[in-house]
Design a protein around this motif. Structure first.
Motif, PDB file in Angstrom:
ATOM      1  N   ASP A  32       2.997  -2.361  -0.013  1.00  0.00           N
ATOM      2  CA  ASP A  32       3.455  -1.140  -0.681  1.00  0.00           C
ATOM      3  C   ASP A  32       3.195   0.089   0.170  1.00  0.00           C
ATOM      4  N   SER A  33       2.140   0.027   0.977  1.00  0.00           N
ATOM      5  CA  SER A  33       1.783   1.183   1.801  1.00  0.00           C
ATOM      6  C   SER A  33       0.930   0.708   2.953  1.00  0.00           C
ATOM      7  N   LEU A  34       1.030   1.413   4.087  1.00  0.00           N
ATOM      8  CA  LEU A  34       0.195   1.051   5.239  1.00  0.00           C
ATOM      9  C   LEU A  34      -1.169   1.735   5.156  1.00  0.00           C
ATOM     10  N   ALA A  35      -1.387   2.453   4.071  1.00  0.00           N
ATOM     11  CA  ALA A  35      -2.685   3.075   3.772  1.00  0.00           C
ATOM     12  C   ALA A  35      -3.156   4.010   4.878  1.00  0.00           C
ATOM     13  N   ALA A  36      -2.202   4.713   5.493  1.00  0.00           N
ATOM     14  CA  ALA A  36      -2.578   5.637   6.575  1.00  0.00           C
ATOM     15  C   ALA A  36      -3.526   6.701   6.042  1.00  0.00           C
ATOM     16  N   GLY A  37      -4.551   6.971   6.799  1.00  0.00           N
ATOM     17  CA  GLY A  37      -5.506   8.009   6.421  1.00  0.00           C
ATOM     18  C   GLY A  37      -6.544   7.558   5.409  1.00  0.00           C
TER      19      GLY A  37
END
Lengths: 504, 518
Positions: A32-37
């Motif tokens: 769902d997301s690359l969880a950047a940050g």
């Protein structure tokens, strides 16, 4: 010679270690997301590397881009849900997941209802804490977690490892598996990946024993080659087989410098060292029409083979397997790979489908491995084929320290040549099996005495000179004529000037 | 000589009636017209990016907004770029006076076109205006003491040379050569006008200073320009007796020198690395008969011979150019000075690389970069042929050896030496300026060659030698204008008021027998 023949015969009797776990097949990896940050940044990329080590061909897809039917043709699906805040999940994905009949591994938030039901799963979220993981040989690997989902209860499944909160208020399994469903609540950092490596071993139904290999990195033609040879000798004397990941050379391969490099690699090979070719250094592509990689790699492999050095695989950063140019053109000659974590990504042409290899090693540095808390005296044995990497020492003192550290680790390193590896170019075929290397069907005798390289190399071809003598005579003649003419001219000028002065 | 004054033809009547423009205005208009057609009328001509643009544009608030920009490198000229709308996190990668022109162009673009998309033609328009002014001043400097017919011949030659799209195509690009071209022409023109005693000396001194500063700081390889012009412009000190002028001249020379030194010190690490790498791999190792011995004489590991002829930009290499091993064992073991010493000790090798440099010394527009937009339907890297006769002739006819460059310098300096000697005898500092200017232009051009080969080997040499090819043309046009005058017409007679002093500048006709006058 007799001893050598005996040794070779003995080696051939040893059953070959399987090149890899059973091929992982095709896996659809959704996120769902690359969880950047966030703390979880990079967990998808590391999971990709882990999956590659299980020889699977991964198709990476964002859930937002998922369209109905894209799960068709896959028997294994992994979903990574890094974001707990999203309200709704792509309905096409949710619908297909509900109907999916294959192996489903869910990581993180938004657990699918059918999975929850299948194992009567109850989860909760811990807002932020210090926790530790114990799984396999690893005991009490500490990590910081924030908004960590964890398993409160389940029925009828198999738990993996255990997560403990620092204050002792919680003991929960790291993961749980029941039938075709597997659930991992939290994936972050080394702890998450190591834990997941145990889960994936069962998920891919791998039964063969895992092996750990020692890989020496940063070997260049301009490294200290004497030290390299000495390191190989010392490792051999210590009974530690190793793999040398050597940098390729794409030009000037007839120079004495290349010969000395090849000589050193032959010596390495003779001391039980296996050779893999490290991927070349890549610049940010300024011209995507550069398709020279395949030719360059093929030429270098041929140069090595012609020098009696047998490369058995390729070592590269993981993103190479997701590039339409690098994967086929750079890695296509090999069926064995050592995958390093991505350091600097310069795609030529990115793709979301990875290239898989029959033999694929997950890599971690020696410092990472020795930093793992473990139960026994020996360092923990990971559940998958692993390359433990060390850089080539730069001085004798560093070599001493390295050997001391390796000998004191009680780690049992495997011989890479015992596995099945093959390398194919148009001109050569290199095959390794059961410790025996053959080139074009001929067994390679790795025993080698170093030879001095002749430094009197003719770097520039002498141009063919015709009528040299004639031209040299002609040249001398004209020089005389010109000097004479200049003198005459000067004399005439002087005479003219005198006449002019006399007259005026 | 009197022919054009006595015969009043119909054509001349028309000219006298309303179209009588000076040769300088004629040259400037001609260059303007040709360049407008080339750069602003489809198919637009420009220069493709060779990978260098990002360094200058990102720090100036622009970015590549084409999704397939990568595929157009080298092949196609791109005319539109994105303008950063929010905080630009890209630090300054390159300190260059070129940024002044880009910032001005972005300002105009935002005012008249768009605040989100930058059209490079705004920059081209600014450059073109400045260039036309520079050509005007140059031709004025060449022709202000000539008859009209002769002046027109020189103007035609100037249009032929400086209107060549090999030069002007740079305006539609982010290469620093545009700024170099304009400012070098202005340096030459202002100095020439000082020599001619045309216009106000103070204004010309200011123009010389400003253009030298912009030229020196436009590219890091131009650091020697400030030093050369700074030193040679000291000769202007004696041109006027006023204390103010002399103070200003001395101060200007000092500022130019300082600009040169500061530009050198300001060279970024990456630039140092790129050029240092090429200086070894494409210079010393490439020309050496035994690269291993060359390395050993520099106290380096002979194994680096394997890097012979490699470039920093190779897509695939043995080692990352920024890797620790190269930094420690390669870059830390040599520099500009050690390479210079090496060449001094190996003159044969130096001669060889000078000849390599001379092969590209007459190229104005590198063939590596295409000139058309992709939408023009031309092939990848297609080169425009519009108004390029001069650059084609120059590249194909000039003897490509360094000996020819030396011969050209010797002949040119020899031609102007008698008038210089006479000016020295007459203690006419202004009269000496022509030879000083020619020497300065030649030294600036040579610095382009030397800095290129010692600092970067033969890598990208055609572009690196731009300063030489331009200096060559400036000196050539000065020489040709003198020679052409004798073919196309005689000197114009000036009233006494216009030639207030004796000396070659004011009385060229009288010194014509002693050297070429222009």
């Amino acid at each position: 010679m007799v001893l050598l023949a005996l040794l070779t015969a003995l080696l051939t009797l040893v059953p070959p270690a399987p090149a890899a776990a059973a091929a992982g097949g095709r896996v659809l990896l959704l996120y769902d997301s690359l969880a950047a940050g966030t703390d979880k940044e990079g967990n998808v990329a590391e999971l990709q590397r882990l999956l590659a080590a299980y020889s699977s061909e991964v198709t990476l897809l964002s859930i937002d881009e998922y369209q109905t039917g894209q799960m068709d043709g896959y028997s294994r699906i992994i979903t990574v849900m890094n974001n707990g805040d999203i309200e709704t999940v792509n309905p096409q994905y949710a619908r297909d997941t509900a109907n999916f009949q294959g192996q489903l591994l869910h990581i993180g938030y938004h657990v699918p209802e059918q999975l929850r039901k299948a194992m009567s799963l109850k989860t909760a979220v811990d807002p932020g804490t210090s926790a530790s993981l114990s799984i396999g040989d690893i005991a009490g690997l500490a990590f910081q977690a924030s908004d960590m989902p964890y398993i409160v209860s389940f029925k009828g499944g198999r738990p993996y490892g255990s997560l403990s909160l620092e204050d002792g208020s919680l003991q929960a399994p790291f993961a749980v598996s029941a039938g075709r469903y597997t659930y991992v609540p939290y994936l972050q950092g080394d702890s998450g990946l190591l834990g997941l490596s145990y889960v994936l071993r069962d998920w891919f139904a791998v039964t063969d024993a895992p092996h750990t290999y020692l890989v020496l990195r940063e070997i260049y033609p301009f490294s200290d080659l004497e030290l390299l040879e000495h390191a190989a000798e010392r490792l051999y004397e210590s009974g530690i087989p190793f793999v040398a990941s050597v940098r390729p050379v794409f030009g000037n391969t007839s120079f004495p410098a290349m010969e000395r490099y090849a000589e050193a690699l032959r010596v390495v090979q003779s001391y039980n060292g296996s050779i893999v070719i490290n991927a070349p250094a890549v610049r940010p592509p300024i011209n995507s029409s550069d398709r020279s990689l395949a030719g360059k790699m093929s030429t270098f492999i041929d140069v090595l083979v012609n020098a009696g050095v047998a490369p058995l695989g390729i070592a590269a950063e993981n993103y190479w397997t997701y590039d339409k140019e690098y994967a086929p053109a750079g890695m296509g000659f090999f069926d064995s790979v050592v995958l390093f974590p991505d350091e600097q990504i310069f795609y030529m042409e990115e793709t979301n489908v990875s290239k898989s290899f029959a033999s694929s090693l997950y890599s971690m540095t020696w410092e990472e491995l020795t930093g793992l808390p473990h139960t026994g005296k020996a360092l923990p044995q990971l559940p998958l084929d692993t390359a433990v990497t060390l850089e080539l020492p730069e001085a004798e003192e560093e070599l001493d320290a390295m050997l001391q550290s390796l000998q004191g680790s009680w780690m049992n390193f495997a011989d890479y040549r015992q596995g099945n590896h093959s390398v194919n170019t148009d001109n050569h075929t290199v095959v390794s099996s059961g410790g025996v290397i053959s080139i074009n069907g001929q067994t390679l005798n790795v025993a080698y005495s170093p030879q001095a390289v002749d430094g009197n190399y003719q770097y520039q071809e002498e141009q063919k000179v015709s009528f040299a003598k004639l031209f040299s005579v002609q040249s001398a003649f004209f020089i005389v004529v010109i000097i004479f003419a200049l003198l005459l001219f000067g004399a005439l000028l002087l005479i003219g000037r005198r006449l002019y002065r006399k007259k005026y | 000589m009197n022919g054009n004054l006595v015969k009043t033809t119909l054509r001349q009547s028309i000219l006298y009636a309303g179209l009588r423009i000076s040769p300088a205005a004629m040259a400037a208009s001609g260059v303007l017209l040709v360049t407008i057609v080339a750069l602003f009328v489809p198919p637009f001509i420009g220069m493709a990016d060779n990978g260098d643009f990002f360094r200058i544009i990102y720090s100036n608030g622009l970015y590549f907004n084409l999704p397939d920009y990568d595929s157009q490198y080298f092949g196609y000229f791109v005319k539109q770029y994105g303008i950063f709308q929010y905080y630009n996190e890209n630090g300054t990668m390159l300190h260059s006076s070129q940024s002044l022109f880009i910032k001005l162009a972005i300002g105009l673009n935002k005012l008249f076109f768009s605040s989100t998309v930058f059209d490079i033609r705004f920059q081209a328009a600014i450059y073109l205006m400045l260039y036309a002014a520079a050509v005007y001043l140059l031709v004025e400097g060449l022709t202000c003491r000539m008859s009209r017919r002769r002046g027109m011949a020189v103007a035609a030659a100037a249009i032929f040379i400086f209107g060549d799209t090999g030069y002007t195509a740079y305006f539609n690009s982010f290469f620093g050569e545009s700024a170099v071209m304009i400012t070098m022409t202005l340096v030459f023109a202002s100095w020439l006008l000082l020599y001619r005693r045309r216009y106000n000396d103070y204004a010309l001194l200011f123009l010389l200073l400003a253009s030298t500063l912009i030229l020196t700081t436009s590219k890091q390889q131009n650091a020697p320009v400030g030093i050369i012009v700074g030193i040679l412009s000291v000769s202007l000190f004696w041109v006027r007796k006023e204390r103010l002028f002399r103070c200003l001249t001395a101060a200007s020379a000092a500022v130019m020198l300082l600009a040169g030194v500061l530009t050198y010190l300001n060279i970024s690490d990456e630039f140092v690395n790129i050029n240092q790498y090429h200086a070894m791999t494409r210079g010393v190792l490439m020309t050496s008969e035994n690269p291993e011995k060359a390395l050993e004489s520099l106290g380096m590991d002979k194994q680096f011979a394997i890097l012979k002829e490699n470039t920093y930009y190779d897509q695939y290499g043995t080692a990352d150019v920024k890797s620790e091993i190269l930094q420690q064992d390669f870059f830390n073991h040599y520099g500009f000075v050690s390479i210079l010493k090496y060449y001094v000790a190996h003159p044969g090798q130096f001669a060889k690389i000078l000849d390599t440099a001379a092969e590209s010394a007459y190229t104005i527009k590198p063939a590596a970069m295409g000139n058309y937009e992709k939408s023009a339907g031309q092939e990848f890297r297609a080169q425009s042929r519009f108004f390029t006769l001069y650059s084609i002739l120059k590249e194909s006819l000039a003897p490509k050896t360094f000996s020819f460059i030396l011969l050209w310098m010797a002949v040119t300096l020899g031609m102007y030496m008698p008038s210089f000697v006479q000016a020295v005898k007459l203690r006419d500092a202004r009269g000496m300026q022509r030879l000083v200017l020619i020497a300065a232009a030649m030294l600036v051009g040579l610095s382009g060659i030397f800095v290129s080969i010692i600092g970067a080997g033969d890598a990208d040499i055609a572009k690196h030698e731009f300063l030489f090819t331009l200096s060559f043309d400036l000196v050539l046009v000065l020489t040709v204008s003198g020679v052409a005058g004798r073919v196309f017409g005689a000197e114009r007679k000036f009233p006494a008021a216009n030639s207030p002093r004796l000396g070659p500048a004011a009385a060229e006709g009288s010194t014509a027998g002693k050297g070429v006058s222009a």
